[in-house]
Write a protein that holds these residues in place. Sequence first.
Motif, PDB file in Angstrom:
ATOM      1  N   UNK A 192      14.224   7.599  14.007  1.00  0.00           N
ATOM      2  CA  UNK A 192      13.709   6.235  14.023  1.00  0.00           C
ATOM      3  C   UNK A 192      12.487   6.081  14.916  1.00  0.00           C
ATOM      4  N   UNK A 193      12.341   6.986  15.884  1.00  0.00           N
ATOM      5  CA  UNK A 193      11.246   6.893  16.844  1.00  0.00           C
ATOM      6  C   UNK A 193      10.524   8.234  16.920  1.00  0.00           C
ATOM      7  N   UNK A 194       9.205   8.182  17.058  1.00  0.00           N
ATOM      8  CA  UNK A 194       8.439   9.414  17.259  1.00  0.00           C
ATOM      9  C   UNK A 194       8.549   9.883  18.713  1.00  0.00           C
ATOM     10  N   UNK A 195       8.438   8.928  19.645  1.00  0.00           N
ATOM     11  CA  UNK A 195       8.489   9.259  21.065  1.00  0.00           C
ATOM     12  C   UNK A 195       9.502   8.380  21.789  1.00  0.00           C
ATOM     13  N   UNK A 196      10.223   8.981  22.730  1.00  0.00           N
ATOM     14  CA  UNK A 196      11.109   8.259  23.640  1.00  0.00           C
ATOM     15  C   UNK A 196      10.605   8.533  25.047  1.00  0.00           C
ATOM     16  N   UNK A 403       4.046 -12.873  -1.446  1.00  0.00           N
ATOM     17  CA  UNK A 403       3.344 -13.584  -2.518  1.00  0.00           C
ATOM     18  C   UNK A 403       4.370 -14.199  -3.477  1.00  0.00           C
ATOM     19  N   UNK A 404       4.208 -15.475  -3.831  1.00  0.00           N
ATOM     20  CA  UNK A 404       5.213 -16.161  -4.650  1.00  0.00           C
ATOM     21  C   UNK A 404       5.528 -15.499  -5.987  1.00  0.00           C
ATOM     22  N   UNK A 405       4.557 -14.780  -6.585  1.00  0.00           N
ATOM     23  CA  UNK A 405       4.831 -14.195  -7.900  1.00  0.00           C
ATOM     24  C   UNK A 405       5.917 -13.122  -7.854  1.00  0.00           C
ATOM     25  N   UNK A 406       6.150 -12.558  -6.644  1.00  0.00           N
ATOM     26  CA  UNK A 406       7.255 -11.628  -6.465  1.00  0.00           C
ATOM     27  C   UNK A 406       7.031 -10.239  -7.017  1.00  0.00           C
ATOM     28  N   UNK A 407       5.771  -9.844  -7.361  1.00  0.00           N
ATOM     29  CA  UNK A 407       5.560  -8.515  -7.926  1.00  0.00           C
ATOM     30  C   UNK A 407       5.989  -7.426  -6.952  1.00  0.00           C
ATOM     31  N   UNK A 408       5.489  -7.477  -5.717  1.00  0.00           N
ATOM     32  CA  UNK A 408       5.830  -6.446  -4.732  1.00  0.00           C
ATOM     33  C   UNK A 408       7.332  -6.452  -4.450  1.00  0.00           C
ATOM     34  N   UNK A 409       7.910  -7.651  -4.350  1.00  0.00           N
ATOM     35  CA  UNK A 409       9.357  -7.756  -4.108  1.00  0.00           C
ATOM     36  C   UNK A 409      10.147  -7.126  -5.255  1.00  0.00           C
ATOM     37  N   UNK A 410       9.738  -7.381  -6.479  1.00  0.00           N
ATOM     38  CA  UNK A 410      10.466  -6.828  -7.627  1.00  0.00           C
ATOM     39  C   UNK A 410      10.442  -5.302  -7.592  1.00  0.00           C
ATOM     40  N   UNK A 411       9.302  -4.744  -7.252  1.00  0.00           N
ATOM     41  CA  UNK A 411       9.184  -3.284  -7.232  1.00  0.00           C
ATOM     42  C   UNK A 411      10.081  -2.684  -6.142  1.00  0.00           C
ATOM     43  N   UNK A 412      10.062  -3.275  -4.955  1.00  0.00           N
ATOM     44  CA  UNK A 412      10.888  -2.760  -3.860  1.00  0.00           C
ATOM     45  C   UNK A 412      12.373  -2.865  -4.201  1.00  0.00           C
ATOM     46  N   UNK A 413      12.772  -4.028  -4.732  1.00  0.00           N
ATOM     47  CA  UNK A 413      14.188  -4.239  -5.036  1.00  0.00           C
ATOM     48  C   UNK A 413      14.650  -3.425  -6.241  1.00  0.00           C
ATOM     49  N   UNK A 414      13.708  -3.011  -7.074  1.00  0.00           N
ATOM     50  CA  UNK A 414      14.067  -2.153  -8.212  1.00  0.00           C
ATOM     51  C   UNK A 414      14.519  -0.774  -7.722  1.00  0.00           C
ATOM     52  N   UNK A 415      13.932  -0.339  -6.618  1.00  0.00           N
ATOM     53  CA  UNK A 415      14.260   0.979  -6.063  1.00  0.00           C
ATOM     54  C   UNK A 415      15.571   0.923  -5.275  1.00  0.00           C
ATOM     55  N   UNK A 416      15.706  -0.064  -4.393  1.00  0.00           N
ATOM     56  CA  UNK A 416      16.924  -0.265  -3.599  1.00  0.00           C
ATOM     57  C   UNK A 416      17.199  -1.766  -3.548  1.00  0.00           C
ATOM     58  N   UNK A 417      18.353  -2.184  -3.990  1.00  0.00           N
ATOM     59  CA  UNK A 417      18.694  -3.604  -4.000  1.00  0.00           C
ATOM     60  C   UNK A 417      18.599  -4.179  -2.585  1.00  0.00           C
ATOM     61  N   UNK A 418      17.843  -5.271  -2.444  1.00  0.00           N
ATOM     62  CA  UNK A 418      17.703  -5.924  -1.153  1.00  0.00           C
ATOM     63  C   UNK A 418      16.685  -5.289  -0.225  1.00  0.00           C
ATOM     64  N   UNK A 419      15.973  -4.252  -0.703  1.00  0.00           N
ATOM     65  CA  UNK A 419      15.022  -3.545   0.158  1.00  0.00           C
ATOM     66  C   UNK A 419      13.890  -4.461   0.611  1.00  0.00           C
ATOM     67  N   UNK A 420      13.368  -5.288  -0.293  1.00  0.00           N
ATOM     68  CA  UNK A 420      12.235  -6.142   0.050  1.00  0.00           C
ATOM     69  C   UNK A 420      12.563  -7.054   1.227  1.00  0.00           C
ATOM     70  N   UNK A 421      13.738  -7.663   1.198  1.00  0.00           N
ATOM     71  CA  UNK A 421      14.135  -8.557   2.283  1.00  0.00           C
ATOM     72  C   UNK A 421      14.242  -7.833   3.607  1.00  0.00           C
ATOM     73  N   UNK A 500       9.641   7.765   5.467  1.00  0.00           N
ATOM     74  CA  UNK A 500      10.713   8.406   6.210  1.00  0.00           C
ATOM     75  C   UNK A 500      12.047   7.690   5.999  1.00  0.00           C
ATOM     76  N   UNK A 501      12.001   6.357   5.997  1.00  0.00           N
ATOM     77  CA  UNK A 501      13.226   5.586   5.839  1.00  0.00           C
ATOM     78  C   UNK A 501      13.794   5.713   4.417  1.00  0.00           C
ATOM     79  N   UNK A 502      12.921   5.750   3.412  1.00  0.00           N
ATOM     80  CA  UNK A 502      13.387   5.839   2.025  1.00  0.00           C
ATOM     81  C   UNK A 502      13.754   7.263   1.631  1.00  0.00           C
ATOM     82  N   UNK A 503      13.072   8.246   2.196  1.00  0.00           N
ATOM     83  CA  UNK A 503      13.205   9.616   1.731  1.00  0.00           C
ATOM     84  C   UNK A 503      12.204   9.868   0.622  1.00  0.00           C
ATOM     85  N   UNK A 504      11.851  11.120   0.418  1.00  0.00           N
ATOM     86  CA  UNK A 504      10.803  11.458  -0.548  1.00  0.00           C
ATOM     87  C   UNK A 504      11.144  11.024  -1.967  1.00  0.00           C
ATOM     88  N   UNK A 505      12.398  11.184  -2.373  1.00  0.00           N
ATOM     89  CA  UNK A 505      12.777  10.862  -3.755  1.00  0.00           C
ATOM     90  C   UNK A 505      12.604   9.375  -4.037  1.00  0.00           C
TER      91      UNK A 505
END
Length: 539
Positions: A192-196, A403-421, A500-505
Amino acid sequence: MVDSKPKIQLTEPQKLWLGTICSKLRNGQPVTVRGLKVELRDRLPRDFNPSEIDSRLLKHEDKITLLGIGLCDPSSESVKHADMVILSVRNLLASNYEIRSVAVNYVSEDTRLPREEVACAFKDLSEFGIFHDSGTTYGQGVDGWATINIDDKAFDGFLKYESVGQILDSIVVGRGDAKSPTSDEDSPENVNWDFFIAHSGKDKLPAQELYGLLALHSRVFLDSECLLPGDDWVREVAFAQRNSRVTLVLISSNVDDAYYAREEIASAVAMAREGKQRHRLVPIYLDASGVDVPYGLHLKHSLYVTPESSVKTISEILLQLLARLTGTPERRANRPGTKVKIEAAPPKTPKTEILEASQDHAAGASIKFARNLLDAIEASKTRCRQTGLQYLTPHLLLALLQIPDGFARRCFDEVVAGLAGKVVRSLQVYVEQELPRLAKGVSEEGAEGYRWRDFSWSELESIRVGADIASQERSPLVTTRHILLGFLRSDSITVGDLRMKLGEEKFALLVDTVINTPDEQKPRIPTLKNGSIFKTPPE
């Protein structure tokens, strides 16, 4: 250094029993056999018998051994203290191999652990099966030993010791091939952190200066900057260090009297010994004269703050190290003090639906933003101007996801449910709380990198790349989809953190989703494949 007994084969119910005991001990809760059986009655098979767990890990069904704790909770205080004691004895024997016994007083003075804790550790070491098996009792109401005898077996055990984890690898089946029975939070994939930054309380100012210089270009944990009111200080700091890539230890004469700094040093030494790919330890000497070097740091390549090598110089060296560890190019843009040429922004026409915002630097053709995109990013720019903070990549991604149209949100949530939020909430905390705190806690030189400066959209890499993609598609407008692709293709810290959080796949799936999802302007879907749009950072 191999135990002569057969290797331990743990079943899942046995791992659950041990893990529950460790959890209770960690939280200061009582442990009894009956209480465990009641709590786990719906999770254990009817024929489960805790007495079948190997005595090297558990005694009397509810008395977990030091090795058992090391298996379930390797970052616990008892394991760290045992490691310090063993290394102290090992170093003593290496300097004088004729020694036949070691006393509590010597180890206590060497490690700065209380004598009672060293006495308990002396007794616990007998459970390992490779050290001593005799000594004299400590007395004074302490269940421990005042001295331990060093016969040939114990001598070999101490001399060959590397870590508690290495001992467990040699006696537990599957260790090294399988995950710990507790969780996967300590795996390198979950950094989660590069440096401590570990430091004494008296060295808070240089720690904050280093934090300010590193934080613009990496993820840095410093307790005074990252903990929130009400956080469990001990647990949060330990968790952050376990989930960091590098521990930076600030060393001065103040470390001798800093208990928690010495604890963090011991933890870093133990993790680094498990493997430098998992964790790296970098000592930074603020004052090298007359300093008693903490145990485990003598052989580490160190950095030194001198008149010729300032904290800023140290920070640049550390960022170069991070680039090598992560396999990504060093990020040089927008460092504190960097002067960027400012271009005049084109005049705005509020009543029009589109606005000329940048020029395609390859072909020179006018590229125009879609109105909803322009409104969102201009609003985020205005907020930064009002707060006096520099506009950074997190501001851009947050604007796209809101953005109200939700394009970016739709794409994020398509990959992982609730990811955009989740991403929105994380970005909001960063831009609304972390950045203002960072700007206040650094030196005048470091604060330069956080201050607002006017700019044109064509200066941002994500905007330029997005405009190029729109031009390749012959789209009349630069839309949310184009800028989101430009963002995903950029080499920013924010993109690296997301990857890093999502993983390469899943990250690649997000890129594919953005490419193949038409936005509100319905542009022609490109025929380019994922590898053509997304540029993987060079090794």
